[in-house]
Design an enzyme around this catalytic site. Sequence first.
Site, short mmCIF file in Angstrom:
data_model
loop_
_atom_site.label_atom_id
_atom_site.label_comp_id
_atom_site.label_asym_id
_atom_site.label_seq_id
_atom_site.Cartn_x
_atom_site.Cartn_y
_atom_site.Cartn_z
N GLU A 200 0.83 -1.21 0.00
CA GLU A 200 0.00 0.00 0.00
C GLU A 200 0.85 1.25 0.00
OE1 GLU A 200 -1.98 3.39 2.16
OE2 GLU A 200 -0.20 2.22 2.69
N GLU A 201 2.01 1.17 0.64
CA GLU A 201 2.80 2.37 0.90
C GLU A 201 3.27 3.08 -0.36
OE1 GLU A 201 2.99 3.73 3.61
OE2 GLU A 201 2.66 2.23 5.16
N GLU A 226 -6.64 1.79 8.55
CA GLU A 226 -5.39 2.44 8.15
C GLU A 226 -4.77 3.15 9.35
OE1 GLU A 226 -2.57 2.88 6.72
OE2 GLU A 226 -3.44 2.94 4.72
N HIS A 300 5.75 6.80 9.91
CA HIS A 300 6.77 6.34 8.97
C HIS A 300 8.18 6.43 9.54
CE1 HIS A 300 4.24 6.69 5.00
NE2 HIS A 300 3.80 5.75 5.84
#
Length: 947
Positions: A200-201, A226, A300
Amino acid sequence: MRFKALLRAIFRFRKTNFSILLIITYAIIIALLVFDRSRYKLDLPNATSDKLRRNLLEQAWSDLQVITQSPHPYSSRNNDVVHDFLLQRVKNITRSNDNIYIDDDYRNKSSILFHQPDVFNSTSKVSRVVYYESSNIIVKVVGSNNELPALLISGHFDSVPTSYGATDDGKGIATMLSLLNHFSSSQPKRSVIFNFNNNEEFGLLGAYAFTYHPWIRDIEYFINLEGMGAGDRAVLFRTSNVETAEIYKKAVKSRPFGNSIFQQGFNSRYIGSQTDYKVYDEYGLKGWDISFYKPRDYYHTAKDSIQYTSKESLWSMLNQSLQLAIYISNEKLIKKSSSNPAVFFDLLGLFFVVVDTKHLFYADIFMLIVGPILLMMKAHLDKRRRLERSRLVQLRLLLSLGLSVVFLLLLTKSLNSFNPFVYSADYRTPLTGLFLLFVTVNYLIVTLAERLNPTESYKTVAINQIFIIAWLMQLYITLRMAKSDFTLTGTYPLSIFSGCLIVALSLGLFGTKNKAVNDAPNSSVRYASSQNDEDNPLPSQDRGENINQVRDTGNQEVTSNTNTDLHSNAEEVDERMPLLSNNHIGDSGKMDKNSDFSKHYNWIVQFLCIVPISSFIFLFSLDYTLDAIHKMVQETTDDVQLICIIITIGVILLALPILPFISKLNYQSSVIIAIIGVLLFGKSLVMQPFSEIAPLKVRFLQTVNQHDISKSSVSLFTAKDTPIKEMIYDLPSVKSQSTLVNCTVFGGSKICDYYGLPPNLVDSEGNRQNKNLMKIEVLKNDNNDTQRSPYAPLSAEIKINVSENRVCSLAFWSQSSKQSPVKKFSVIKSNNNNTNSVSNSIKYADGIDEVLIHKLDFNGAHHFSIEWLPNIPFDLDYDPVIDGQGDNNIEITVACFTGEADSLSVVNGHPLKKIPAFDEVVKYSPKWYTFTNRDRGLVVIKDKIQL
């Protein structure tokens, strides 16, 4: 009578009364804000009374601990470890259930090749093609009623190279496993399909791959789980329409949390990230995007880990998802005819409000029409009452508001000059300081004007003028709503504010019948300074009131102080009385005793109509917004300006509800407000913008020089004006080699380049320089064929060999064409009999600028072919034999990405970090730095070829 007099004193429009009420109001609102923000920490299911849900939570927490043992991006081998763990968990959960089917894209060797616009930059004009080999794990729990369309629950198990992925999206995956556990033991009426998707990233590719799966044809609804922050609470970011918002409202009875302001942030692209919700929504499914949204500086990074999250945070997602999934899977949902977007928000996690945007639009139009009518009626009644207000009174609010706004802009500008990143550390301190100073300046100007020109009509005039300001804002929003096809879902606070003002205006007009206050012609009654209220807190029945009576005679103003006994129970006749009143002074000079209500309660009713509700909505909405985006100031200085604009507008909106009453703020309260405002603003000027708990996030990328790997350049990306250069010069490798650091500013960002420690990308013996990391072979090139027709398309077959690699990109460029001449791209795979064949192929008439290749094999080559059109001049006399062929050369830039934090390579028998340059900046930078990837990997290997 004493009790009655006491009540009158308590509820009179006096400085002390107003100040106390204002303090109580804000104390309650702030207490509710603190309660709302921290309540989720007290909501864990009880291990005794709610054992089933507690067990689901404990198992989800255990799963999360396993998933987050190491970074696991799609490009890493740890990604396969997580995939295998999830597949085994799914098999264990569903082993004894014959109504559950498992489909593994990895085993099935599923792949897709498709044209994809840039999902993270909607303004990009790059024509992109993506090849993706999927490893999604898809599970179908067959429902008992086949007539009901299925529900999809989706989350992604990959992380970025620098993160352990606890919140993004380990919690979503752990929640999905718990939901699967529930439905495996309790068959739903509606089939439930789980998509544990990958990658997905970097393009939402797992979700795109699922749109090619046959099971998607059975689905109508979806829940996407998410993590766009790194903890705290999960929020309903967005939902498809009024129907789905109403479903959430009916389903989530325990701790609903959502706000359509976030939805507008996505629609307006203030939030640059994206989620799989976008893919499913564009496919035509209806659903919900439930996500974590803060803190963004952990997002992240290595701090997105178990260490920095909690069971309470995990439960906030699991609790909402469990309620919603159970409701949808077991109810025959009633479809609404309206497909309009929804305005939605929760109230303290107790109630959930849903409004159709079209209905809100109609309500706004109604208020836009009714508001001016009320003002005109009020002006007419003022004229009948012979109330004439001087121009100075009319200009008082506008003057104080205008000067205060100028002062506010000067303060924000000075804050940006001295400490532009303070909002990253703490936005509430500067916000509160600016708000208090803004109120103080308004108070000073209004109080000074009151001393120079005393009046009791300021409140009424101010309410009228603030309504006009709100009316203009509402008109602008309503016009935008119509142009946006009713997608503005975050402007509802202004509608609520306008509604509160209209109620306050209506109370003044229709509280009682209309009678003239004073029958004397051409006369007006005006009080001296409102401070007189403090002088007589308990008016005596035996005492008349001092009235400063002003009569206009031509151009002269004659003032006389008269001790007038109106009635034994009467007090001042002033602007605090309603415009329509049964209680009037007739020719006898007597006032009805019912005038006490309007006199003593009118202001407090208007206050309660305007201030508490408006301030509550404005403060909560502003705090949600800033809480989600205030870390953006680390990205670019443009984002600093955006945060400043939001704070400036927020301060003004927070102050507007109390400005009509500000003249009644007492001296002690005003001094305290001013002192606190100065202290908070001063703290904001000197506050350290970054700390260990609020770090500066820096983006890392190392570019390998294949000819001399020791010259591999490290690039660090951050906002302009951050002290990144000083940190780099303090790194041991930079100091020991006297390496130069070159920083370049572009827009509001800054990039600093230096030669870092060389990477160890693959296991090796002998020379650790890792030569020939990438090898490009051109197996076929028609451009070199002299027998080719000058009008025929050209083709080439290319193989890229990169060890330990899954992800590469190709960029095509032609000097002779503004548009890419490449029209076809094909993926070539080896068969079992050692022959090659085209497995996927795509044509795009407008040209292909870029191709992204994602394969699951780490050591296999990227093998593909391309076709492009020859350069044929648009000339009728053109003859390729005589004039020669045009320039048909194209250039291909190949970039292959690899590397994740904490990974190792064995070099000469010793385990070494794959990316020592990244390890160095993490280890030797100050503790208030944190690092994330700039691109699809921490390391990129680049090369070019000419065809």
